[in-house]
Design an enzyme around this catalytic site. Sequence first.
Site, short mmCIF file in Angstrom:
data_model
loop_
_atom_site.label_atom_id
_atom_site.label_comp_id
_atom_site.label_asym_id
_atom_site.label_seq_id
_atom_site.Cartn_x
_atom_site.Cartn_y
_atom_site.Cartn_z
N GLU A 72 0.70 -1.14 0.27
CA GLU A 72 -0.05 -0.16 0.09
C GLU A 72 0.99 1.34 0.17
O GLU A 72 1.93 1.43 0.49
CB GLU A 72 -0.91 -0.01 1.29
CG GLU A 72 -1.85 1.02 1.16
CD GLU A 72 -2.88 1.00 2.68
OE1 GLU A 72 -3.91 1.68 2.56
OE2 GLU A 72 -2.07 0.44 3.90
N LYS A 147 -10.27 0.27 -2.30
CA LYS A 147 -10.41 -0.22 -0.95
C LYS A 147 -11.72 0.23 -0.23
O LYS A 147 -12.12 1.51 -0.46
CB LYS A 147 -9.14 0.77 0.06
CG LYS A 147 -9.16 0.07 1.40
CD LYS A 147 -7.81 0.90 2.05
CE LYS A 147 -7.74 0.47 3.63
NZ LYS A 147 -6.52 1.19 4.24
N CYS A 189 -4.80 -3.76 3.09
CA CYS A 189 -4.74 -3.29 4.61
C CYS A 189 -5.65 -3.41 5.56
O CYS A 189 -5.89 -4.64 5.85
CB CYS A 189 -4.18 -1.78 4.66
SG CYS A 189 -3.13 -1.14 6.17
#
Length: 317
Positions: A72, A147, A189
């Site tokens: 990321e 995301k 993440c």
Amino acid sequence: MLRAVVFPVARETFSRFRPQISNRRAGLMAPKPLVAVCQVTSTPDKERNWASCAHLVREASGRGACAVFLPEAFDFVGKSLEETLSLAEPLGGEYVQRYANLARECGLWLSLGGFHERGDDWESTKRIHNSHLLLDPKGTLVAVYRKTHLFDAELEGRVSLKESAYTNPGSEIVAPIDTPAGKVGLATCYDLRFPEMSLALAQEGAEILTYPSAFTVTTGSAHWEPLLRARAIETQCYVIAAAQTGAHHDRRASYGHSMVVDPWGSVVAQCHDGPGLCYAEIDLEYLNRVRKEMPVFRHRRSDLYGRVALQRGSPSP
């Protein structure tokens, strides 16, 4: 430069790759696909970050990796909200094109774990997307996952981050993508904390789950490895987690410890501190044996708690 750490319980690490080359030449066995996981320390300097990432990708290509995974924020980690927004680019910009050229040059798949994307809604929202991009060896952008779970956390005196202050959440999970290493499910993440997402990807055929990350030191030291191993065990997938490491600037640092976990939950490759690479072979025969010997997905009681399903939408790119 860091290399894979070989654990006594490990099934697949780079240390076992060379003997299999000899066996392949002798016609005794087919080689297993090799993946490379990058660990970097991104800064606000995009040119410096590009040089570091490109060096690692080329090194991994020289070792025979068919796919390379970047963490990321591989493009940059800004010092402020204003700097982050100013440095973001659209998918069609020059920065992504560099990586497309790199994938084509090296002839491998590239997972670009979290790109600061100025999307079509930039003019109306002045917010960006945290986008996980997948490039094939021709440099084609084959998937974009934006995301969905944004990291907003206030741990008194330790962590203060609010991703939703400048990021729009994605609206869908992307179906797993066929690659030479296996079917890859894209996540990013903080998504790691939501097992429903990993289960949905596994039920759609994923064999590899990816969690490119920039975990804080506080949360990483407490939860990073347990969460990665849990996602691998419950889905019986390989889990590949490229990570940021060290101090990005005077206001932020990341935990590191990029790793690969196998479908039994064993850590088979890991970086520790500092930028570097670790390698792992993906053994789909082993994955299928684990699933056959313990068929947890066949045992699921969807009649009691429902099926976690992937929402179908229009193609992401």
